[in-house]
Design an enzyme around this catalytic site. Structure first.
Site, short mmCIF file in Angstrom:
data_model
loop_
_atom_site.label_atom_id
_atom_site.label_comp_id
_atom_site.label_asym_id
_atom_site.label_seq_id
_atom_site.Cartn_x
_atom_site.Cartn_y
_atom_site.Cartn_z
N HIS A 304 0.97 -1.15 -0.10
CA HIS A 304 -0.02 0.05 0.15
C HIS A 304 0.85 1.16 0.03
CE1 HIS A 304 -3.06 2.92 1.15
NE2 HIS A 304 -4.00 2.00 0.84
N ASP A 361 -8.03 -5.27 0.22
CA ASP A 361 -8.41 -6.17 -0.69
C ASP A 361 -7.99 -7.49 -0.66
OD1 ASP A 361 -9.52 -4.10 -2.34
OD2 ASP A 361 -7.42 -3.29 -2.94
N1 ACO Z 1 4.13 -7.56 -4.64
C1 ACO Z 1 5.37 -7.70 -4.91
N2 ACO Z 1 6.31 -6.39 -4.85
C2 ACO Z 1 5.48 -5.25 -4.36
C3 ACO Z 1 4.13 -5.30 -4.31
C4 ACO Z 1 3.44 -6.46 -4.24
N3 ACO Z 1 2.25 -6.17 -4.29
N4 ACO Z 1 3.91 -4.03 -3.93
C5 ACO Z 1 4.84 -3.28 -3.95
N5 ACO Z 1 6.06 -4.08 -4.22
C6 ACO Z 1 7.51 -3.43 -4.29
C7 ACO Z 1 7.67 -2.94 -5.42
O1 ACO Z 1 8.04 -3.81 -6.74
C8 ACO Z 1 8.68 -2.06 -5.15
O2 ACO Z 1 9.97 -2.53 -5.27
P1 ACO Z 1 11.31 -1.83 -5.56
O3 ACO Z 1 11.62 -0.72 -4.43
O4 ACO Z 1 12.35 -3.04 -5.47
O5 ACO Z 1 11.25 -1.24 -6.74
C9 ACO Z 1 8.28 -1.65 -3.70
O6 ACO Z 1 7.78 -2.81 -3.35
C10 ACO Z 1 7.57 -0.38 -3.73
O7 ACO Z 1 6.66 -0.58 -4.44
P2 ACO Z 1 5.96 0.81 -5.29
O8 ACO Z 1 5.20 0.37 -6.62
O9 ACO Z 1 6.92 1.70 -5.37
O10 ACO Z 1 4.67 1.02 -3.96
P3 ACO Z 1 3.56 2.10 -4.23
O11 ACO Z 1 3.35 2.78 -3.29
O12 ACO Z 1 3.84 2.99 -5.75
O13 ACO Z 1 2.48 1.27 -4.75
C11 ACO Z 1 0.49 -0.20 -4.64
C12 ACO Z 1 1.40 0.64 -3.99
C13 ACO Z 1 0.21 0.34 -6.05
C14 ACO Z 1 -0.71 -0.60 -3.98
C15 ACO Z 1 1.40 -1.59 -4.79
O14 ACO Z 1 1.95 -2.12 -3.51
C16 ACO Z 1 0.75 -2.62 -5.46
O15 ACO Z 1 0.91 -2.71 -6.74
N6 ACO Z 1 0.28 -3.67 -4.72
C17 ACO Z 1 -0.59 -4.63 -5.37
C18 ACO Z 1 -2.08 -4.06 -6.04
C19 ACO Z 1 -2.86 -3.90 -4.82
O16 ACO Z 1 -3.11 -4.92 -3.91
N7 ACO Z 1 -3.46 -2.75 -4.83
C20 ACO Z 1 -4.58 -2.57 -3.85
C21 ACO Z 1 -3.96 -0.95 -2.99
S1 ACO Z 1 -5.30 -0.79 -1.87
C22 ACO Z 1 -6.41 -0.02 -2.67
O17 ACO Z 1 -6.56 0.66 -3.48
C23 ACO Z 1 -7.77 0.11 -1.98
#
Ligand code: ACO
Length: 427
Positions: A304, A361
């Site tokens: 998140h 979620d």
């Molecule tokens: N699985 C594996 N790796 C992940 C995940 C994941 N679900 N989420 C983040 N990471 C990793 C990224 O690869 C990144 O790694 P790096 O630093 O080596 O490049 C690091 O963690 C940070 O991730 P970002 O994408 O930069 O974080 P951001 O804050 O932009 O994204 C998000 C947050 C979009 C929710 C992300 O965690 C994600 O895509 N999760 C899966 C989708 C999801 O469950 N979304 C629901 C969010 S809650 C809502 O909207 C109600």
């Protein structure tokens, strides 16, 4: 008030530091461009507060979510969705009389204009419910002209009530249309959530019996999704509203943003992923994929932008999932897979280091599926609940005297000025 000093090219300027009632202080850089000719650069708004708000507070490091100061766990356990809607809109919990009045007002608006049913018939039966919701909610502004004058406070209130009241009817109609069953009119003797269940799963040919455990679990899901501060869809609603667009159009914009798999679409994606994993033995393969930089796969329902701790909403839903499945006598291997995936991920260095925890979620899809909703409806349910937060945030913005049209700037990296070349002279 303290000041922050920002020094650019040896020229220092003072910028006020403002404190909220909780959370990090902010540096007010509104005069930065006028003083220095510089913009700030913050794609994704990771360090930028876009507005002042009194509605919702999140402490992502501690895993805390408060609505008007009340912890989400207490609201989920003790309140109801309609009461939370009142709280978000009005700032205080209602008295008994205020609650009854609010319930009456919302109930009076549950029906939609009869011509809206014709509108649905323009969609393909296999249209995604979110595509239908974007269209139908946007179209409300064509039906309710008497609540689109955003400068009239009374019209704004009526628009809020209409949106909260009609979203269950609109979402249920989207479902009914997709399965080819007749639309059901609302039954105002039922609770907000009970009425939605009946409009979704009932048929005109027989009475619909509401299961109180299901009604309670769905009401909890609605509470847990009601608002979440300045997330992508809420910011979209505010940005759309900042131009003076009417509230129905703004909420349609919010629905469009919510649809994306990185936001509201993640509950659908999370359940699809759990089904694809299928059984606990396959979890390591998926964990390895999530950690592989060359693989775009992510563990859906994990991570998140704000929570760097367990999402408090996921905790409530994890417990609710067990209760609903037990009550309905459903033994779904997906729940076992989810619990095992959570256990393994939370002890894995990659997820620990990156502070990736289950989000709201992760478990909601399991409950919604057990209740009988197809995965394509999940995000539509999220939109139904979040409409309350969107409209509360929109109202707050409309009442804010400092409100201006939202207009971010950019770091331009394209060509500098160049002259047009006629087509026959281009290489
Ligand atoms: N699985 C594996 N790796 C992940 C995940 C994941 N679900 N989420 C983040 N990471 C990793 C990224 O690869 C990144 O790694 P790096 O630093 O080596 O490049 C690091 O963690 C940070 O991730 P970002 O994408 O930069 O974080 P951001 O804050 O932009 O994204 C998000 C947050 C979009 C929710 C992300 O965690 C994600 O895509 N999760 C899966 C989708 C999801 O469950 N979304 C629901 C969010 S809650 C809502 O909207 C109600």
């Amino acid at each position: 008030m303290t000041n922050a000093t920002i020094s650019i090219d040896g020229k220092a300027g003072e910028y006020p530091v403002q404190s909220g009632s909780a959370g990090p202080d902010v540096v007010d850089i509104r005069k930065l461009y006028a003083n220095t000719g510089h913009f700030t650069f913050d794609p994704g708004f990771t360090s930028t507060a876009s507005c002042e708000s009194k509605i919702t507070y999140i402490d992502g490091d501690q895993g805390i979510l408060l609505h008007r100061g009340y912890p989400i766990e207490q609201l989920a356990e003790q309140s109801s969705f309609l009461e939370v809607a009142y709280l978000l809109l009005n700032g205080e919990l209602p008295s008994k009389t205020e609650h009854d009045e609010f319930k009456y007002l919302i109930t009076r608006h549950t029906m939609v204009h009869e011509q809206l049913a014709t509108f649905y018939r323009g969609f393909r039966r296999d249209a995604h419910p979110m595509a239908v919701m974007c269209g139908v909610v946007g179209a409300l502004s064509a039906f309710y002209h008497d609540s689109t004058d955003i400068h009239d406070p009374q019209q704004r209130v009526i628009a809020c009530h209409r949106l909260i009241a009609k979203m269950p009817t609109i979402a249920a109609m989207a479902y009914k249309y997709s399965v080819g069953q007749p639309f059901l009119y609302p039954d105002n003797s039922l609770s907000y959530t009970g009425n939605f269940l009946r409009m979704t799963f009932g048929v005109p040919a027989e009475p619909y019996i509401i299961n109180p455990v299901v009604e309670d679990a769905l009401d909890k899901i609605f509470i847990l999704h009601a608002d979440h501060e300045q997330n992508a869809s809420t910011s979209t609603v505010r940005l759309a509203g900042s131009s003076g667009a009417n509230p129905f159009a703004c909420i349609a914009a919010g629905i469009a943003c919510l649809w994306g798999p990185a936001h509201g679409g993640a509950n659908e994606a999370a359940l699809n992923m759990l089904r694809e994993i299928g059984r606990p033995e396959r979890i390591p393969e998926f964990i390895a994929r999530a950690k592989n930089k060359d693989d775009p796969f992510r563990l859906m329902g994990f991570g998140h932008r704000v929570y760097k701790n367990y999402d408090p909403r996921a905790k409530v839903l994890g417990a609710a999932a067990t209760k609903v499945l037990d009550t309905l006598g459903i033994s779904d291997p997906v729940l076992d897979t989810a619990r095992e995936l959570e256990r393994i991920a939370l002890s894995d260095d990659y997820f620990i280091e990156k502070k990736l925890y289950p989000n709201v979620d992760f478990y909601s899809g399991i409950i919604l599926s057990a209740i009988g909703f197809p995965t394509s409806m999940f995000t539509a349910l999220f939109a139904l609940a979040r409409t309350t937060g969107w409209i509360a945030q929109w109202t707050e913005m409309m009442e804010d005297n400092d409100q201006r049209i939202g207009r971010p700037r950019q770091l331009y990296t394209g060509y500098p000025r160049r002259d047009y070349v006629p087509i026959d002279q281009r290489s």
